[in-house]
Motif scaffolding. Structure first.
Motif, PDB file in Angstrom:
ATOM      1  N   MET A   1     -15.340  29.141  54.976  1.00  0.00           N
ATOM      2  CA  MET A   1     -15.952  28.852  53.757  1.00  0.00           C
ATOM      3  C   MET A   1     -15.098  28.858  52.625  1.00  0.00           C
ATOM      4  O   MET A   1     -14.243  29.586  52.535  1.00  0.00           O
ATOM      5  N   ARG A   2     -15.023  27.877  51.747  1.00  0.00           N
ATOM      6  CA  ARG A   2     -14.133  27.507  50.558  1.00  0.00           C
ATOM      7  C   ARG A   2     -14.779  27.822  49.107  1.00  0.00           C
ATOM      8  O   ARG A   2     -15.814  27.231  48.959  1.00  0.00           O
ATOM      9  N   LEU A   3     -14.442  28.718  48.533  1.00  0.00           N
ATOM     10  CA  LEU A   3     -14.880  29.227  47.147  1.00  0.00           C
ATOM     11  C   LEU A   3     -14.081  28.872  46.256  1.00  0.00           C
ATOM     12  O   LEU A   3     -12.888  28.640  46.228  1.00  0.00           O
ATOM     13  N   ALA A   4     -14.718  28.456  44.990  1.00  0.00           N
ATOM     14  CA  ALA A   4     -13.944  27.922  43.906  1.00  0.00           C
ATOM     15  C   ALA A   4     -14.343  28.858  42.632  1.00  0.00           C
ATOM     16  O   ALA A   4     -15.686  29.139  42.420  1.00  0.00           O
ATOM     17  N   ILE A   5     -13.543  29.453  41.801  1.00  0.00           N
ATOM     18  CA  ILE A   5     -13.858  30.455  40.818  1.00  0.00           C
ATOM     19  C   ILE A   5     -12.999  30.009  39.673  1.00  0.00           C
ATOM     20  O   ILE A   5     -11.849  30.066  39.828  1.00  0.00           O
ATOM     21  N   PRO A   6     -13.410  29.910  38.469  1.00  0.00           N
ATOM     22  CA  PRO A   6     -12.687  29.633  37.256  1.00  0.00           C
ATOM     23  C   PRO A   6     -11.995  31.151  36.854  1.00  0.00           C
ATOM     24  O   PRO A   6     -12.661  31.769  36.588  1.00  0.00           O
ATOM     25  N   VAL A   7     -10.698  30.867  36.750  1.00  0.00           N
ATOM     26  CA  VAL A   7     -10.039  32.151  36.301  1.00  0.00           C
ATOM     27  C   VAL A   7      -9.136  31.911  34.998  1.00  0.00           C
ATOM     28  O   VAL A   7      -8.839  30.767  34.635  1.00  0.00           O
ATOM     29  N   LYS A   8      -8.576  32.771  34.180  1.00  0.00           N
ATOM     30  CA  LYS A   8      -8.198  32.770  33.133  1.00  0.00           C
ATOM     31  C   LYS A   8      -6.677  32.833  33.214  1.00  0.00           C
ATOM     32  O   LYS A   8      -6.016  32.162  32.460  1.00  0.00           O
ATOM     33  N   MET A   9      -6.020  33.139  34.121  1.00  0.00           N
ATOM     34  CA  MET A   9      -4.763  33.249  34.337  1.00  0.00           C
ATOM     35  C   MET A   9      -4.230  32.988  35.806  1.00  0.00           C
ATOM     36  O   MET A   9      -4.980  33.210  36.806  1.00  0.00           O
ATOM     37  N   ASN A  10      -3.071  32.509  35.798  1.00  0.00           N
ATOM     38  CA  ASN A  10      -2.465  32.241  37.216  1.00  0.00           C
ATOM     39  C   ASN A  10      -2.057  33.606  38.045  1.00  0.00           C
ATOM     40  O   ASN A  10      -0.802  33.707  38.267  1.00  0.00           O
ATOM     41  N   LYS A  11      -3.024  34.202  38.305  1.00  0.00           N
ATOM     42  CA  LYS A  11      -2.631  35.713  39.062  1.00  0.00           C
ATOM     43  C   LYS A  11      -3.957  36.125  39.550  1.00  0.00           C
ATOM     44  O   LYS A  11      -5.105  35.781  39.226  1.00  0.00           O
TER      45      LYS A  11
END
Length: 127
Positions: A1-11
């Protein structure tokens, strides 16, 4: 399964970005492997198209407007889960998802998310 989550930083220990369409980064999680990639799209519907092209199965997010939600519905291949409105870290969200603690969103409960979004960001709704 592939999930996408918006995040604030590249870490990997980043907090979730509250504004789905405006997130600078997205965590794409495939079988526990996390890739943080830049979001170069403009607006929620463009982001949905981009995630669709990447064959994302589910989106984990805090809030989005009606247009992106309708776009997801029309494509018909992605589920949407709500991470809650509080500040939360990516790893905590993934843990909750694995434990089936996140609410699956559909026509019966998306209204409160969209209302919350429009109240906080009325100017973003009319692209």
């Amino acid at each position: 399964m592939r999930l996408a989550i918006p995040v604030k930083m590249n870490k990997e220990d980043s907090a979730i970005a509250p504004l789905f369409g405006k997130a600078k980064w997205f965590a794409i999680v495939t079988d526990e492997k996390i890739n943080i990639i830049p979001n170069n799209q403009s607006g929620g519907q463009a982001v949905i198209e981009w995630l669709y092209e990447m064959k994302v199965d589910a989106i984990l997010m805090q809030e989005m407007g009606l247009n992106p939600y309708n776009k997801i519905k029309s494509l018909g291949t992605m589920a949407i889960y709500h991470t809650g409105f509080d500040r939360v870290l990516l790893n905590d969200v993934l843990e909750k998802f694995r434990n089936k603690e996140l609410k699956l969103l559909d026509d019966t409960n998306i209204g409160e998310i969209i209302k919350h979004h429009e109240k906080r960001h009325p100017r973003h709704e009319h692209h």
